[in-house]
Scaffold this motif. Structure first.
Motif, PDB file in Angstrom:
ATOM      1  N   GLY A   1       0.829  -1.200   0.000  1.00  0.00           N
ATOM      2  CA  GLY A   1       0.000   0.000   0.000  1.00  0.00           C
ATOM      3  C   GLY A   1       0.862   1.247   0.000  1.00  0.00           C
ATOM      4  O   GLY A   1       2.079   1.163   0.229  1.00  0.00           O
ATOM      5  N   PRO A   2       0.257   2.426  -0.227  1.00  0.00           N
ATOM      6  CA  PRO A   2       1.036   3.657  -0.302  1.00  0.00           C
ATOM      7  C   PRO A   2       1.823   3.936   0.986  1.00  0.00           C
ATOM      8  O   PRO A   2       1.333   3.690   2.085  1.00  0.00           O
ATOM      9  CB  PRO A   2      -0.013   4.746  -0.561  1.00  0.00           C
ATOM     10  CG  PRO A   2      -1.342   4.094  -0.359  1.00  0.00           C
ATOM     11  CD  PRO A   2      -1.158   2.626  -0.486  1.00  0.00           C
ATOM     12  N   ARG A   3       3.058   4.393   0.809  1.00  0.00           N
ATOM     13  CA  ARG A   3       4.003   4.687   1.891  1.00  0.00           C
ATOM     14  C   ARG A   3       4.346   3.454   2.729  1.00  0.00           C
ATOM     15  O   ARG A   3       4.773   3.569   3.867  1.00  0.00           O
ATOM     16  CB  ARG A   3       3.505   5.822   2.777  1.00  0.00           C
ATOM     17  CG  ARG A   3       3.375   7.118   2.012  1.00  0.00           C
ATOM     18  CD  ARG A   3       3.278   8.301   2.925  1.00  0.00           C
ATOM     19  NE  ARG A   3       2.943   9.490   2.153  1.00  0.00           N
ATOM     20  CZ  ARG A   3       2.464  10.600   2.662  1.00  0.00           C
ATOM     21  NH1 ARG A   3       2.255  10.687   3.956  1.00  0.00           N
ATOM     22  NH2 ARG A   3       2.190  11.626   1.895  1.00  0.00           N
ATOM     23  N   ARG A   4       4.111   2.281   2.178  1.00  0.00           N
ATOM     24  CA  ARG A   4       4.570   1.053   2.824  1.00  0.00           C
ATOM     25  C   ARG A   4       5.744   0.534   1.993  1.00  0.00           C
ATOM     26  O   ARG A   4       6.087   1.100   0.961  1.00  0.00           O
ATOM     27  CB  ARG A   4       3.441   0.007   2.900  1.00  0.00           C
ATOM     28  CG  ARG A   4       2.238   0.449   3.711  1.00  0.00           C
ATOM     29  CD  ARG A   4       2.628   0.794   5.144  1.00  0.00           C
ATOM     30  NE  ARG A   4       1.470   1.104   5.978  1.00  0.00           N
ATOM     31  CZ  ARG A   4       0.899   2.305   6.091  1.00  0.00           C
ATOM     32  NH1 ARG A   4       1.368   3.336   5.397  1.00  0.00           N
ATOM     33  NH2 ARG A   4      -0.135   2.499   6.896  1.00  0.00           N
ATOM     34  N   THR A   5       6.344  -0.569   2.437  1.00  0.00           N
ATOM     35  CA  THR A   5       7.529  -1.073   1.728  1.00  0.00           C
ATOM     36  C   THR A   5       7.225  -1.350   0.259  1.00  0.00           C
ATOM     37  O   THR A   5       8.041  -1.125  -0.620  1.00  0.00           O
ATOM     38  CB  THR A   5       8.035  -2.368   2.407  1.00  0.00           C
ATOM     39  OG1 THR A   5       8.059  -2.147   3.809  1.00  0.00           O
ATOM     40  CG2 THR A   5       9.418  -2.737   1.921  1.00  0.00           C
ATOM     41  N   TRP A   6       6.009  -1.845  -0.009  1.00  0.00           N
ATOM     42  CA  TRP A   6       5.624  -2.203  -1.377  1.00  0.00           C
ATOM     43  C   TRP A   6       4.395  -1.405  -1.785  1.00  0.00           C
ATOM     44  O   TRP A   6       3.425  -1.324  -1.021  1.00  0.00           O
ATOM     45  CB  TRP A   6       5.301  -3.695  -1.478  1.00  0.00           C
ATOM     46  CG  TRP A   6       6.375  -4.536  -0.861  1.00  0.00           C
ATOM     47  CD1 TRP A   6       6.298  -5.209   0.328  1.00  0.00           C
ATOM     48  CD2 TRP A   6       7.698  -4.761  -1.366  1.00  0.00           C
ATOM     49  NE1 TRP A   6       7.486  -5.849   0.589  1.00  0.00           N
ATOM     50  CE2 TRP A   6       8.359  -5.591  -0.439  1.00  0.00           C
ATOM     51  CE3 TRP A   6       8.379  -4.347  -2.507  1.00  0.00           C
ATOM     52  CZ2 TRP A   6       9.676  -6.015  -0.614  1.00  0.00           C
ATOM     53  CZ3 TRP A   6       9.687  -4.773  -2.691  1.00  0.00           C
ATOM     54  CH2 TRP A   6      10.312  -5.596  -1.745  1.00  0.00           C
ATOM     55  N   VAL A   7       4.440  -0.857  -2.978  1.00  0.00           N
ATOM     56  CA  VAL A   7       3.312  -0.064  -3.471  1.00  0.00           C
ATOM     57  C   VAL A   7       2.776  -0.705  -4.747  1.00  0.00           C
ATOM     58  O   VAL A   7       3.548  -1.097  -5.625  1.00  0.00           O
ATOM     59  CB  VAL A   7       3.744   1.396  -3.749  1.00  0.00           C
ATOM     60  CG1 VAL A   7       2.515   2.264  -4.001  1.00  0.00           C
ATOM     61  CG2 VAL A   7       4.547   1.953  -2.579  1.00  0.00           C
TER      62      VAL A   7
END
Ligand code: FDA
Length: 597
Positions: A527-533
């Protein structure tokens, strides 16, 4: 006391044995592999390397995947199957194969981070073997399996050391028979098989000759040659197979299985090569020639207690569809993590029963498909008027007739077009390669029915996160904007949870459950601003769960379980699912050795 002690002994260094050894060593499991010969594959046999196999190599590490690509003939050059009278003679048709049709290529791109390619067994096997040995596998060549006995705690295997002529004994906790189509391990186990060996006779002729002038303008891996006698035995038709473009070749030609196997002398080999190439003066450098038989046999059960079989030992079939080494490597991917989990005490022995439950149906499926593909050359012969006869004049007249301006010839042309197109079930069967879905205790249902296939399941891969299916591939991005496949986030010997921002509580749940069960569960929040987008939204459209739900993925990329949404007690739900997957149901027989004690 045995001469050698190890955790897992593997008989055979072919694609199955070497891949399994490489995986076990990567997972930190002590293992040993033996081969009765002093060499690895000495002929190129398997070559079509499908995306699922490349995913296994990718899981072994980027350097392993990169080396495969470095040595292979890439997908673009695998091109189109050519059907012809001879390489120099008239071309009768072509079919876009192995993902070379733009629509099929798009499906390949959408399905996997990897590319199908052509990697001869002489290059694949050393790559797997070296990976295994460099990561800890003990390998012993010139060591021939003779027999084994198993008891409650392990297996004692007797091998002949062919250098000294003396027997040695090896004590292991588990034994794997990856000893090929004449498997003695399978025979000693008395496992049930269906089908028949020796249903067709084939000869292989390997040679070097520069054939660029016949092929470079129509690159392909396989050139199918229709000549009188081409429908006798063999793999459906005469074949000139590219080993290395365009100067190393393997001819496959059939012989009548009801007659003794012919001795393929240099004269016969050269004669067949000249005949199929269509150049009576062709000079070849003959590398080797041998005969082999087409088989149609599979094990309906692949395990007896502590002993397993895999690869050709369990599924024996012609090379049609290029499934042999691929399926063998994928057997290893299924079994290796289960052995590691049991040996580490993370899983109960019941987990090992799921190997045969999951892979035996695949063995049946691929043996049936490969043999069916031979029969499916029939309509081509029929359309050309070549079925069943060797009357050259009659055949020639029928082939000539297809060029006439008559209604009958128009029908013949249509029949031929359809017959060539039908061969996509052998040469472009992406679904056969990618649609493997498992049904066993190691894939815990979430109550949802298995999604029905909306397209032909042999031709098209259909992604789903339904438990038992392979995790769908989608590109997600790290904070630097670099793309990673969802498959890259999973695997590597570990269980993984994929969830979204509203499912962040799964992280704590995984920590609690991992601690209680003594294993690492990796969690990726996408998800946004997480490790994976998920910039494209591809994961969101393929995950088939709500953002707060989770997909629990096994080390072999197959979905173990999923939750549609975040439950009230995520740790409790995860615990229930994982205990079942790992064969650790409380009160049941399937607990770890420690729990039983
Ligand atoms: P494999 O037979 O490769 O290895 C068996 C190993 O066990 C060897 O190391 C052997 O020495 C060892 N062994 C046997 N008995 C032993 C004993 N008693 N003691 C110790 N060691 C012992 N597949 C594919 O995926 N794509 C393709 O394109 C093709 N094409 C193809 C073309 C042709 C012409 C042929 C003949 C075959 C193919 N195949 C294929 C099939 C492929 O070659 C085959 O499926 C794999 O080699 C099977 O791998 P395994 O590791 O199971 O057995």
């Amino acid at each position: 006391m045995a001469d050698i002690i190890t955790d897992v002994l593997i008989i055979g260094t072919g694609p199955a044995g070497s891949a399994t050894a490489a995986l076990l060593s990567s997972y930190g499991v002590e293992n040993m592999v033996v081969n009765r010969y002093r060499w690895l594959a000495n002929t190129p046999r398997a070559h079509i390397t499908n995306q699922r196999t490349m995913e296994v190599l990718r899981d072994l590490g980027p350097e392993v995947e990169a080396e495969a690509y470095m040595h292979c003939t890439e997908q673009d050059l695998m091109g189109e199957n050519v059907f012809c009278e001879s390489l120099a003679g008239e071309e009768l048709g072509r079919m876009k194969s192995w993902g070379s049709h733009p629509l099929s290529r798009a499906e390949h791109h959408l399905s996997s981070p990897t590319m199908m390619n052509d990697l001869p067994q002489t290059l694949m096997e050393p790559l797997l073997f070296k990976t295994a040995c460099s990561r800890g596998t003990q390998a012993r060549m010139s060591t021939e399996y003779k027999s084994h006995v198993q008891d409650a705690d392990g297996v004692t295997t007797t091998c002949l050391d062919r250098l000294t002529g003396k027997d040695i004994t090896i004590r292991s906790k588990y034994l794997i028979g990856a000893d090929g189509g004449n498997s003695k391990v399978a025979e000693d186990l008395g496992l049930p098989f269906e089908g028949k060996m020796g249903v067709g006779g084939s000869m292989n002729i390997m040679f070097r000759a520069d054939l660029s002038k016949y092929v470079a303008h129509r690159p392909s891996v396989l050139y199918w040659v229709m000549q009188p006698g081409a429908d006798v035995g063999g793999i459906g038709m005469g074949l000139v197979r590219m080993v290395r473009p365009w100067n190393e070749w393997l001819i496959v030609w059939g012989y009548d299985i009801n007659q003794p196997a012919p001795e393929v002398t240099p004269e016969i080999a050269t004669g067949v090569a000249r005949q199929l190439v269509g150049d009576p003066d062709l000079e070849i450098e003959l590398l080797s020639a041998n005969t082999w038989t087409v088989n149609n046999m599979f094990a309906t059960h692949m395990q007896k207690d502590r002993v397993f079989i895999m690869g050709d030992a369990a599924h024996r079939h012609p090379p049609s569809n290029g499934l042999g080494s691929n399926t063998s490597i994928q057997d290893g991917f299924n079994l290796a993590w289960k052995l590691a989990a049991v040996l580490r005490g993370e899983a109960g022995p019941a987990l090992l029963d799921t190997y045969s439950q999951e892979r035996a149906p695949i063995a049946r499926q691929i043996v049936t498909r490969a043999n069916q593909s031979i029969a499916e050359f029939g309509p081509i012969f029929e359309a050309l008027g070549m079925d069943g006869g060797t009357d050259i004049e009659k055949i020639q007249a029928s082939m000539d007739a297809r060029c006439d301006a008559t209604h009958a010839a128009e029908k013949q042309r249509e029949a031929l077009r359809k017959a060539f197109a039908f061969k996509k079930y052998e040469f472009d069967a992406h679904g056969v390669e990618m649609n493997q879905r498992y049904s066993s205790a190691a894939a815990v249902t979430d109550g949802q029915p298995e999604p029905a296939f909306t397209k032909d399941k042999e031709l098209h891969y259909q992604p789903t996160t339904w438990p038992g299916a392979r995790l769908p591939h989608a590109w997600v991005y790290d904070q630097a904007g670099k793309r990673h496949s969802t498959l890259d986030l999973t695997g590597k010997g570990r269980f993984t949870i994929l969830t979204g921002i509203s499912g962040e509580r799964w992280t704590k749940a995984a920590e609690t459950v991992g601690k209680a069960l003594g294993l690492t569960i990796v969690v990726h929040v996408i998800g946004p601003r997480r490790t994976w987008v998920d910039h494209h939204g591809d994961w969101a459209t393929s995950r088939e769960i709500e953002e707060s739900g989770c997909v629990l993925v096994r080390p072999d990329h197959h979905v173990a379980w999923r939750a549609m949404t975040l439950p009230d007690d995520p740790a409790g739900e995860l615990m229930r699912a994982l205990r079942s997957v790992l064969g650790r149901e409380p009160g049941g027989v399937a607990q770890t050795q420690e729990e039983v004690a």
